[in-house]
Design a protein around this motif. Structure first.
Motif, mmCIF file in Angstrom:
data_model
loop_
_atom_site.group_PDB
_atom_site.id
_atom_site.type_symbol
_atom_site.label_atom_id
_atom_site.label_comp_id
_atom_site.label_asym_id
_atom_site.label_seq_id
_atom_site.Cartn_x
_atom_site.Cartn_y
_atom_site.Cartn_z
ATOM 1 N N SER B 30 0.847 -1.184 0.142
ATOM 2 C CA SER B 30 -0.008 -0.041 -0.138
ATOM 3 C C SER B 30 0.815 1.392 -0.055
ATOM 4 O O SER B 30 0.534 2.487 -0.330
ATOM 5 N N ALA B 53 1.830 7.043 -3.625
ATOM 6 C CA ALA B 53 0.698 6.347 -3.840
ATOM 7 C C ALA B 53 -0.351 6.797 -2.723
ATOM 8 O O ALA B 53 -1.582 6.580 -2.915
ATOM 9 N N TYR B 54 0.008 7.462 -1.526
ATOM 10 C CA TYR B 54 -0.740 7.969 -0.642
ATOM 11 C C TYR B 54 -1.648 9.063 -1.089
ATOM 12 O O TYR B 54 -2.685 9.594 -0.355
ATOM 13 N N GLN B 56 -4.026 11.298 -3.414
ATOM 14 C CA GLN B 56 -4.961 11.142 -4.264
ATOM 15 C C GLN B 56 -4.679 12.084 -5.581
ATOM 16 O O GLN B 56 -4.892 11.586 -6.701
ATOM 17 N N PHE B 68 -2.953 8.754 -12.200
ATOM 18 C CA PHE B 68 -2.777 7.848 -11.126
ATOM 19 C C PHE B 68 -4.178 7.214 -10.849
ATOM 20 O O PHE B 68 -5.018 8.009 -10.080
ATOM 21 N N LYS B 70 -5.011 4.265 -8.742
ATOM 22 C CA LYS B 70 -4.520 3.510 -7.751
ATOM 23 C C LYS B 70 -5.331 1.888 -7.476
ATOM 24 O O LYS B 70 -4.722 0.934 -7.507
ATOM 25 N N LYS B 73 -4.368 0.177 -10.485
ATOM 26 C CA LYS B 73 -2.887 0.036 -10.692
ATOM 27 C C LYS B 73 -2.346 0.516 -12.110
ATOM 28 O O LYS B 73 -1.651 -0.097 -12.708
#
Lengths: 113, 114
Positions: B30, B53-54, B56, B68, B70, B73
């Motif tokens: 994560s 990744a954290y 938004q 992006f 998530k 992916k």
């Protein structure tokens, strides 16, 4: 100027003749690594080092050696080069933290005949 | 193990137009970071943009932006107002939040035409 310096930039050698590609960085980075770049395969990690005297295998370590005696230097050694090691090699360095930028050397084009 | 896939070996765009380069990745983590690197004919690897990744919000750097996604992916690169100097090989890369290794895709060669 912050940089990673690789030498030589081009090298043609014969099968079995030991060679060393040097890599030096002036940013006091802990993490250094070697990659090879081949068409259609992208960059693959050969070896890496988290700090002085700490090295470990990457994804394609066979036929290569490394050492990390000083923080700034991370040479790549091919003790008995073979034609399948003909490739473009990159040294990279960064801080250990994952969000930091990796800095790359200029690349070494190696041809083994 | 993490994998990064770039399904477009080559792309072409006209000068001043917009192009999107695709990248997908596979991970069970994560916490990670994604990068796009540019490799011009000089062979130098140049960081274009990075994404945590954290976050938004999609990263942007001048004419370069990412999409992006998530959950899917997916991490595509959009180049707006393409210039001749954008012609290069572009690599998508993944870095785990707990490791320093970069995992690269196979690259997309971008041509820019007049």
């Amino acid at each position: 100027e912050a940089q990673v310096t690789q030498n030589p930039r081009y090298l043609i050698t014969v099968t079995g003749k030991k060679l060393t590609v040097t890599c030096s960085q002036n940013m006091n980075h802990e993490y250094m690594s070697w990659y090879r770049q081949d068409p259609g395969l992208g960059l693959r990690q050969i070896y890496y080092s988290m700090n002085v005297e700490v090295t470990d295998k990457g994804d394609v370590p066979e036929g290569y050696k490394v050492s990390r005696k000083e923080k700034r230097n991370f040479p790549l050694i091919l003790e008995s080069p073979s034609p399948n090691q003909t490739s473009l090699y990159f040294c990279a360095s960064s801080l250990v933290a994952a969000n930091t930028e990796a800095f790359f050397g200029q690349g070494t084009r190696l041809t083994v005949v | 193990a993490q994998t990064v896939t770039q399904s477009q070996p080559e792309m072409s765009v006209q000068e001043a137009e917009t192009v999107t380069l695709s990248c997908t990745y596979d991970t069970s983590e994560s916490d990670y970071y994604l990068f796009w690197y540019k490799q011009p004919p000089s062979r130098q690897m140049i960081l274009v943009i990075r994404q945590e990744a954290y976050k938004q919000q999609n990263a942007t750097e001048n004419r370069f932006s990412v999409n992006f996604q998530k959950a899917a992916k997916s991490f595509s690169l959009k180049i707006s107002d393409s210039q001749l100097g954008d012609a290069a090989m572009y690599f998508c890369a993944y870095r785990s939040g707990t490791a320093s290794k970069l995992t690269f895709g196979t690259g997309t060669r971008l041509q820019v035409t007049l």
